[in-house]
Scaffold this active site. Sequence first.
Site, short mmCIF file in Angstrom:
data_model
loop_
_atom_site.label_atom_id
_atom_site.label_comp_id
_atom_site.label_asym_id
_atom_site.label_seq_id
_atom_site.Cartn_x
_atom_site.Cartn_y
_atom_site.Cartn_z
NE ARG A 206 -1.93 -32.29 11.70
CZ ARG A 206 -2.64 -32.73 12.83
NH1 ARG A 206 -2.53 -32.20 14.06
NH2 ARG A 206 -3.38 -34.15 12.68
CD GLU A 234 5.05 -33.26 14.93
OE1 GLU A 234 4.53 -34.66 15.09
OE2 GLU A 234 4.28 -32.29 15.23
CG HIS A 254 1.82 -33.64 17.62
ND1 HIS A 254 2.01 -33.67 16.34
CD2 HIS A 254 0.61 -33.72 17.71
CE1 HIS A 254 0.79 -33.55 15.78
NE2 HIS A 254 -0.14 -33.58 16.44
#
Length: 339
Positions: A206, A234, A254
């Site tokens: 993360r 993000e 991601h």
Amino acid sequence: MPVALLCYPEGTVGASEIFSRFKKLHIESYPSGNLEFAKSLQPEILIASTRLIVDSKAVEKFPSVRIFATVSSGVDHVNFSDLKKAGKIFLNSPGCNAGSVAEYCWVSLLYFFSLEELKSKKVGLVGFGNTGKAFGKILSYFGISFVYHDPYFKEFSSSLDAVYQCPILSFHVPLTKSGPYPTEAMFQKKHVTALKPETLVLNTSRGEVWEKLAYQEILSRSDIMKVIDVYSEEPPKKELELFLNSTRSIFTPHIAGYSQLGRLTGTYRLAEKLAILYGEEPLPKIQKFMIFSSDLKTEFFLSEEDRQLREAWSKQDWEYFERRRNHYPIRLDMGLIEV
């Protein structure tokens, strides 16, 4: 007796094929990210991405929902206390993409080093849960030594300082903000400053486990190699120039855990739980839902994924990050981790 409605976002790998086998549930898809449309369907089971914060506000917003679910393993977006008070259920698929992330990490190592070079190095794993163990299995198979730090596996755990000194450093911890071992901002600027030149650092866990100053420092160091799949924001708009100018780097949106098997397993394991809860027939083996032909293969995809992301960022195409994730093509696994 009314049939319970299950809603899932379009693009969920294997969802149509797997959920269509259910006889006691009515199945509907909704455009990915369009939760208002999902709400209008009044589902009893709502499958959504981890972008949906599942708390008292979500309970209030989706009054028909009894079960909130995701086809991933993350739970840092869930307030279990709120759900318990409201009598709601949350389901996920722990460890579903561990092998996928492990293979991503492995090809990341091979992007910067040959196999012979790797055999002379030691890999430090921060976290030894599902993904850490899967990566460790691959390393062991190829004869590469590793150590790990994990306070929940104390018997063989090395100190965090010892792991941070390894020439290859890979993060595999969940994001936790409380409890005895919080991981939020655990990797700080001082740790980056102390890294030896030619260190390779990977983060597939993360983004928030690195403090923002650590990101800035590691991006500015040209003597450090880095592979980053997750970000504190993000997409990382505020540090855009640092990312675009960063050398010896691989950036992806991601999607480390987005191989076919990683995504299909998430759907499959969630479906197994729902089948038990609603008295459905057991599912056939997961191989029945796999495909075996695709142009996108885990062992060759990293540099192109990085190129596409940098190109989108250079154009300030901020929607690309979620667009790529929501419409990710089938990426074939390497087969290093058994199904």
